[in-house]
Scaffold this motif. Structure first.
Motif, PDB file in Angstrom:
ATOM      1  N   HIS A  93       0.801  -1.234   0.000  1.00 48.20           N
ATOM      2  CA  HIS A  93       0.000   0.000   0.000  1.00 48.20           C
ATOM      3  C   HIS A  93       0.833   1.282   0.000  1.00 48.20           C
ATOM      4  O   HIS A  93       0.499   2.237   0.715  1.00 48.20           O
ATOM      5  CB  HIS A  93      -0.931   0.019   1.214  1.00 48.20           C
ATOM      6  N   ASN A 142     -17.421   4.926   7.315  1.00 44.59           N
ATOM      7  CA  ASN A 142     -16.984   3.585   7.747  1.00 44.59           C
ATOM      8  C   ASN A 142     -15.658   3.715   8.488  1.00 44.59           C
ATOM      9  O   ASN A 142     -14.791   4.480   8.059  1.00 44.59           O
ATOM     10  CB  ASN A 142     -16.860   2.632   6.548  1.00 44.59           C
ATOM     11  N   ASP A 166      -1.994  -5.494  -3.639  1.00 48.40           N
ATOM     12  CA  ASP A 166      -2.381  -4.239  -2.980  1.00 48.40           C
ATOM     13  C   ASP A 166      -1.189  -3.291  -2.887  1.00 48.40           C
ATOM     14  O   ASP A 166      -0.659  -3.008  -1.800  1.00 48.40           O
ATOM     15  CB  ASP A 166      -3.026  -4.459  -1.606  1.00 48.40           C
ATOM     16  N   ARG A 199      -7.115   4.450   8.044  1.00 47.35           N
ATOM     17  CA  ARG A 199      -6.208   3.331   7.811  1.00 47.35           C
ATOM     18  C   ARG A 199      -4.964   3.342   8.670  1.00 47.35           C
ATOM     19  O   ARG A 199      -4.227   2.369   8.687  1.00 47.35           O
ATOM     20  CB  ARG A 199      -5.765   3.348   6.346  1.00 47.35           C
ATOM     21  N   PHE A 238      -8.279   7.405   1.215  1.00 54.50           N
ATOM     22  CA  PHE A 238      -9.209   7.174   0.105  1.00 54.50           C
ATOM     23  C   PHE A 238      -9.789   8.471  -0.443  1.00 54.50           C
ATOM     24  O   PHE A 238     -10.100   9.402   0.290  1.00 54.50           O
ATOM     25  CB  PHE A 238     -10.334   6.234   0.537  1.00 54.50           C
ATOM     26  N   GLY A 242     -14.968  -5.828  -0.108  1.00 54.84           N
ATOM     27  CA  GLY A 242     -13.625  -5.435   0.317  1.00 54.84           C
ATOM     28  C   GLY A 242     -13.552  -4.976   1.766  1.00 54.84           C
ATOM     29  O   GLY A 242     -12.525  -4.489   2.216  1.00 54.84           O
ATOM     30  N   TYR A 243     -14.663  -5.122   2.538  1.00 54.69           N
ATOM     31  CA  TYR A 243     -14.642  -4.703   3.949  1.00 54.69           C
ATOM     32  C   TYR A 243     -13.931  -5.774   4.767  1.00 54.69           C
ATOM     33  O   TYR A 243     -14.514  -6.770   5.141  1.00 54.69           O
ATOM     34  CB  TYR A 243     -16.065  -4.543   4.489  1.00 54.69           C
ATOM     35  N   VAL A 244     -12.679  -5.526   5.057  1.00 58.35           N
ATOM     36  CA  VAL A 244     -11.860  -6.595   5.587  1.00 58.35           C
ATOM     37  C   VAL A 244     -11.270  -6.224   6.953  1.00 58.35           C
ATOM     38  O   VAL A 244     -10.748  -7.059   7.666  1.00 58.35           O
ATOM     39  CB  VAL A 244     -10.735  -6.906   4.567  1.00 58.35           C
ATOM     40  N   ASP A 245     -11.434  -4.968   7.318  1.00 52.82           N
ATOM     41  CA  ASP A 245     -10.748  -4.434   8.496  1.00 52.82           C
ATOM     42  C   ASP A 245     -11.037  -5.232   9.757  1.00 52.82           C
ATOM     43  O   ASP A 245     -10.204  -5.327  10.652  1.00 52.82           O
ATOM     44  CB  ASP A 245     -11.168  -2.978   8.719  1.00 52.82           C
ATOM     45  N   ASN A 299      -7.118  -6.248  -4.601  1.00 52.68           N
ATOM     46  CA  ASN A 299      -8.367  -5.524  -4.870  1.00 52.68           C
ATOM     47  C   ASN A 299      -8.133  -4.025  -5.054  1.00 52.68           C
ATOM     48  O   ASN A 299      -8.846  -3.357  -5.792  1.00 52.68           O
ATOM     49  CB  ASN A 299      -9.415  -5.751  -3.770  1.00 52.68           C
ATOM     50  N   HIS A 300      -7.076  -3.490  -4.398  1.00 56.46           N
ATOM     51  CA  HIS A 300      -6.810  -2.051  -4.548  1.00 56.46           C
ATOM     52  C   HIS A 300      -6.258  -1.702  -5.923  1.00 56.46           C
ATOM     53  O   HIS A 300      -6.130  -0.525  -6.238  1.00 56.46           O
ATOM     54  CB  HIS A 300      -5.878  -1.560  -3.446  1.00 56.46           C
ATOM     55  N   ASP A 316     -12.622   9.313  -1.319  1.00 54.47           N
ATOM     56  CA  ASP A 316     -14.074   9.163  -1.294  1.00 54.47           C
ATOM     57  C   ASP A 316     -14.729  10.531  -1.094  1.00 54.47           C
ATOM     58  O   ASP A 316     -14.190  11.401  -0.412  1.00 54.47           O
ATOM     59  CB  ASP A 316     -14.480   8.192  -0.179  1.00 54.47           C
ATOM     60  N   PHE A 356     -18.615   5.861  -0.387  1.00 55.42           N
ATOM     61  CA  PHE A 356     -18.185   4.453  -0.377  1.00 55.42           C
ATOM     62  C   PHE A 356     -19.247   3.549   0.268  1.00 55.42           C
ATOM     63  O   PHE A 356     -19.343   2.368  -0.054  1.00 55.42           O
ATOM     64  CB  PHE A 356     -16.847   4.343   0.372  1.00 55.42           C
ATOM     65  N   GLY A 411     -13.318   1.743   8.547  1.00 54.84           N
ATOM     66  CA  GLY A 411     -12.243   1.231   7.685  1.00 54.84           C
ATOM     67  C   GLY A 411     -11.656   2.302   6.778  1.00 54.84           C
ATOM     68  O   GLY A 411     -10.603   2.097   6.180  1.00 54.84           O
ATOM     69  N   HIS A 441      -4.325  -9.745   2.093  1.00 60.22           N
ATOM     70  CA  HIS A 441      -5.597  -9.028   2.166  1.00 60.22           C
ATOM     71  C   HIS A 441      -6.054  -8.672   3.581  1.00 60.22           C
ATOM     72  O   HIS A 441      -6.561  -7.586   3.793  1.00 60.22           O
ATOM     73  CB  HIS A 441      -6.711  -9.785   1.438  1.00 60.22           C
TER      74      HIS A 441
HETATM   75  O1  LIG Z   1     -12.716   3.867  -1.356  1.00 64.48           O
HETATM   76  C1  LIG Z   1     -12.478   3.091  -0.402  1.00 64.48           C
HETATM   77  C2  LIG Z   1     -11.844   1.862  -0.575  1.00 64.48           C
HETATM   78  C3  LIG Z   1     -11.609   1.058   0.519  1.00 64.48           C
HETATM   79  N1  LIG Z   1     -12.008   1.459   1.752  1.00 64.48           N
HETATM   80  C4  LIG Z   1     -11.706   0.623   2.932  1.00 64.48           C
HETATM   81  O2  LIG Z   1     -10.627  -0.265   2.621  1.00 64.48           O
HETATM   82  C5  LIG Z   1     -10.958  -1.591   2.983  1.00 64.48           C
HETATM   83  C6  LIG Z   1     -10.453  -2.569   1.959  1.00 64.48           C
HETATM   84  O3  LIG Z   1      -9.086  -2.403   1.845  1.00 64.48           O
HETATM   85  P1  LIG Z   1      -8.042  -3.627   2.009  1.00 64.48           P
HETATM   86  O4  LIG Z   1      -6.693  -3.001   1.894  1.00 64.48           O
HETATM   87  O5  LIG Z   1      -8.344  -4.538   0.911  1.00 64.48           O
HETATM   88  O6  LIG Z   1      -8.235  -4.131   3.362  1.00 64.48           O
HETATM   89  C7  LIG Z   1     -12.441  -1.638   3.089  1.00 64.48           C
HETATM   90  O7  LIG Z   1     -12.777  -2.453   4.177  1.00 64.48           O
HETATM   91  C8  LIG Z   1     -12.846  -0.219   3.399  1.00 64.48           C
HETATM   92  O8  LIG Z   1     -12.951  -0.099   4.782  1.00 64.48           O
HETATM   93  C9  LIG Z   1     -12.642   2.672   1.921  1.00 64.48           C
HETATM   94  O9  LIG Z   1     -13.021   3.048   3.041  1.00 64.48           O
HETATM   95  N2  LIG Z   1     -12.861   3.461   0.833  1.00 64.48           N
END
Ligand SMILES: O=c1ccn([C@@H]2O[C@H](COP(=O)(O)O)[C@@H](O)[C@H]2O)c(=O)[nH]1
Length: 605
Positions: free
Chosen positions: A46, A408, A94, A413, A432, A482-485, A131-132, A434, A561, A410, A267
Motif C-alpha cells: 500500500h 466507515n 495491494d 487506515r 481514500f 472489500g470490507y476486511v478491516d 483488490n486495490h 471518497d 463508499f 475502515g 488481504h
Molecule cells: O474507497 C475506499 C476503498 C476502501 N475502503 C476501505 O478499505 C478496505 C479494503 O481495503 P483492504 O486493503 O483490501 O483491506 C475496506 O474495508 C474499506 O474499509 C474505503 O473506506 N474506501
C-alpha cells in the motif's frame, strides 16, 4: 561530512531515512532456517515504501524502506547461492492506496504509478493483483499497460480482467497480467504459479473478477495445472484462513496428490500460517511494509515424495537491525548500490510530491483501536466528531443546517502520532478519495437509527454467527466488497487477550509490536514484543447528533463508499419514504483524504 561515522545528515524532510534507527530496536531471536526452496514474501504494501518514520512504538520496528529491503534481498540471494539453494521473491498484491508516495501525486498523475517504478527494480519472481488495483479503472489500466509488461510474465491476475479496445475497436476482456506462470529456478526446480484474487465485487466498471469457484473450472486452469511441476507456488490476494484457498488447493490436489504446494496470501493485513496437509504450507505476511514473510521448505529428493515436508516460516520486522542480523552485515557494509538508489529515488519522489508540507502539530497520539472508541485518544472520534464537522461544513452553503455524519471506520487506515502532521501523515491516516454526499430533509429520529442498524448488520450480530440469516448474507456481501478491516481488528484483540497484553506492556521490558499465534508449528515472530492494546471498534462511526426533536429535518451526510448499504438500511428503518440514489447529492468538494489536513491547519497550527 566532517564526522567520522556513517550517519545520514538530517534533512528537512520528515521522511528522510536514517541509517541508524532513532529508537532502540530489538534484535531477532534466532537465525532463519533455510531449506532447499526459500521464499521472501511481501503483501499489502500500500505505498509504504519509505517505511514507518515516526518515533512512537511500534513504528520504529518497521523503519526500514524499500531500498533497505532491496539490499536485504540482494544479500539473501548471495547467501542462497553460497548455500546452493533456491530463493524466490513474491508479492501478494495491494500496491495502491496508503501513503503520500502512492497517493500524493500531483494533478494528472496516477495512483502508485511512480512507486511502482521502484518495485519493478526488485527481482520479484511473482507478483499477484490485489483488490486495490481494481477500485479505479485508471489504476488497473496503468497496471495493464505499464506494470505487467515490465514484469515479463511475472505479474499474475488469474481471475481479474480488464476491458479494453482491441485493434478493431471492439471491447474485449483480457487478464490484467498473466493467468499463471511456469518457470524454472536457479537450481532447476519447475514451479507453477497462480495469482488469485478473493471474490471481490467492489471493482470498477470495465474490470472483472471471476469467483474463485468458477476460476478452477476453467479450461486454462486445468491446462495450467495438468503438468506436474516440482512445486506449486500459489500466490494470491486472498487470506490464508477463512476464505477460498481450499477451493484452489483441492483443485490442485485432486490432480496431484503429493506435489508440494506453497500458498502465499494476503488481504487481511495479519500474520498468519497454516498447513493444509503434510506437504503444503500457507503463509500471509501482514501489511504496510511492517512485516517481511519468510518461508522455507526442505523438499528433499524424489525418494521423499510421500513424506511430510519440513517447512519453516518467520515474520520479520521490517527494519535494518533485522536485515543486518539475517545477512550478517554491519551498518557500513549492508547497503547495496541498488538499495541506496532506491532509497534516494523514493526520497526525491517524496520531495517532488511535497509530502513534508506541514499542516500542524498533533498534540497527542490518536489511534484507531489502541484507545477505546469513543475517547480522546481515538482517531475515529477525532475524525468524525471534530475533523469532519469542521472540514465538511467550512465554506459550505449548508453550514447552518443541522446534520448527522456517518462514515466507515475502515476509511481510517493508520494512527496519527503526536508531533508534526504533514501531507504524508494525512494520506496515511485517511488515503481514500471518497466523496461526501448527503440526503436533505431526513428526520433526525430516522437518521439516528441508521448508525446502530449499520453496525448491527456488521459488527455485533456477526458474533451470533447465524449462518444463512439475512445478517450473515449482508456480512458476506460486505466482505466481497472489500470490507476486511474486522479481521485485522479481531487479530489484534485476540493477540492482546491471549498474551496478557496489559501485564506485558506494564512490565516494560519488551517494546510494543505484533505477537502472533497461528496454526503452524513453533514461534512465528522473528522479534519478541509486548502486544499492542486493542479495543473493539464499530464498523461505522457517526458524529454527535444535534440536540433537536426527532422530527427536525437534517442533512444526512455520509461517505459515498457506503452509499449502497446506507440507503438499504435507511429504507429498512422507516417506510414513509423510499430513498434512492437520486435523493443523494454532493455535500462538499472536500474529499476524505483532504479532511484531516484541513482540520489540522485549523486546530493544530
Ligand atoms: O474507497 C475506499 C476503498 C476502501 N475502503 C476501505 O478499505 C478496505 C479494503 O481495503 P483492504 O486493503 O483490501 O483491506 C475496506 O474495508 C474499506 O474499509 C474505503 O473506506 N474506501
Amino acid at each position: 561530512c566532517g564526522d567520522a561515522h556513517d550517519h545520514a545528515h538530517q534533512s528537512p524532510s520528515a521522511l528522510r531515512k536514517r541509517l541508524f534507527p532513532q529508537a532502540q530496536l530489538t534484535k531477532p531471536t534466532r537465525p532463519l532456517e533455510w531449506g532447499d526452496l526459500n521464499i521472501i514474501h511481501t503483501t499489502d504494501t500500500h505505498g509504504w515504501l519509505l517505511g514507518h518514520q515516526h518515533l512512537s512504538y511500534p513504528e520504529p520496528n518497521y523503519s526500514g524502506d524499500l531500498g533497505d529491503f532491496a539490499s536485504f534481498v540482494e544479500h539473501m540471494k548471495q547467501i542462497a547461492v553460497e548455500k546452493d539453494v533456491d530463493l524466490l521473491l513474491i508479492d501478494s498484491g495491494d500496491l495502491h492506496d496508503g501513503t503520500g508516495l502512492s497517493d500524493g501525486f500531483p494533478a494528472g498523475g496516477i495512483d502508485a504509478h511512480d512507486t511502482n517504478q521502484f518495485l519493478k527494480q526488485l527481482p520479484y519472481d511473482i507478483m499477484a493483483i490485489g483488490n486495490h488495483e481494481l477500485y479505479d479503472y485508471i489504476n488497473t489500466w496503468d497496471m495493464y499497460t505499464n506494470f505487467a509488461p515490465a514484469l515479463n510474465g511475472s505479474y499474475l491476475s488469474s481471475n481479474a480482467n480488464i476491458t479494453i479496445f482491441d485493434e478493431n475497436n471492439n471491447t474485449v476482456s483480457v487478464p490484467v497480467g498473466n493467468r499463471y506462470r511456469k518457470f524454472t529456478t536457479r537450481k532447476g526446480r519447475r514451479i507453477t504459479s497462480l495469482g488469485v484474487l478473493f471474490d471481490f465485487t467492489g471493482n470498477d466498471v470495465n474490470t472483472t473478477v471471476q469467483p474463485v469457484a468458477d476460476m478452477v473450472k476453467e479450461q486454462w486452469f486445468a491446462e495450467a495445472i495438468a503438468e506436474e511441476p516440482d512445486v506449486f507456488v500459489l500466490v494470491g490476494h486472498m487470506p490464508v484462513s477463512y476464505d477460498n484457498w481450499p477451493t484452489v488447493f483441492n483443485a490442485v490436489r485432486a490432480v496431484h496428490a503429493e506435489t508440494p504446494i506453497i500458498i502465499l496470501g494476503g488481504h487481511t493485513h495479519i500474520r498468519d500460517c497454516n498447513q493444509p496437509d503434510g506437504r503444503s504450507m500457507a503463509l500471509e505476511s501482514g501489511r504496510y511494509m511492517e512485516t517481511i514473510g519468510w518461508l522455507s521448505a526442505k523438499l528433499g529428493d524424489s525418494s521423499d515424495s510421500q513424506k511430510n515436508i519440513t517447512f519453516s516460516r518467520r515474520y520479520l520486522d521490517q527494519n535494518r537491525v533485522t536485515y543486518e542480523y539475517h545477512t550478517q552485515q554491519r551498518n557500513n557494509s549492508f547497503d547495496t548500490a541498488e538499495g541506496q538508489n532506491i532509497t534516494q529515488g523514493l526520497q526525491e519522489l517524496s520531495d517532488k510530491y511535497e509530502l513534508s508540507t506541514l499542516f500542524g502539530y498533533a498534540p497527542q497520539d490518536y489511534t484507531i483501536s489502541r484507545n477505546p472508541y469513543p475517547s480522546n485518544g481515538s482517531s475515529l472520534s477525532l475524525f468524525i466528531n471534530e475533523a469532519a464537522p469542521y472540514a465538511l461544513t467550512f465554506n459550505n452553503t449548508r453550514k447552518n443546517i443541522s446534520n448527522l455524519m456517518i462514515t466507515n471506520s475502515g476509511s481510517q487506515r493508520f494512527d496519527i502520532y503526536a508531533g508534526t502532521f504533514d501531507k504524508n501523515d494525512q494520506i496515511a491516516a485517511s488515503p481514500f478519495l471518497d466523496a461526501f454526499v448527503y440526503i436533505k430533509n431526513v428526520p433526525l429520529g430516522v437518521a439516528q437509527q441508521v448508525l446502530p442498524a449499520l453496525n448491527a448488520a456488521g459488527a455485533d450480530e456477526r458474533r451470533k454467527r447465524d449462518l444463512g440469516s439475512v445478517l450473515q448474507q449482508r456480512e458476506d456481501e460486505l466482505w466481497k466488497r472489500g470490507y476486511v478491516d474486522r479481521r485485522y481488528m479481531d487479530w489484534l484483540e485476540d493477540m492482546d487477550r491471549r498474551h496478557d497484553g496489559a501485564v506485558k506492556r506494564a512490565s516494560q521490558n519488551l517494546t510494543l509490536g505484533y505477537v502472533t499465534s497461528d496454526s503452524c508449528p513453533g514461534v512465528g515472530d522473528d522479534t519478541l514484543h509486548a502486544p499492542l492494546a486493542s479495543y473493539d471498534i464499530p464498523d461505522f462511526i457517526g458524529s454527535v447528533a444535534p440536540s433537536a426533536s426527532n422530527d427536525t429535518l437534517i442533512d444526512f451526510v455520509f461517505v459515498d463508499f457506503i452509499q449502497e448499504q446506507l440507503l438499504e438500511i435507511l429504507n429498512e428503518v422507516q417506510n414513509t419514504t423510499t430513498y434512492t440514489d437520486s435523493d443523494v447529492e454532493s455535500y462538499t468538494d472536500v474529499l476524505s483524504n483532504q479532511l484531516l489536513g484541513l482540520y489540522a491547519q485549523h486546530a493544530w497550527n
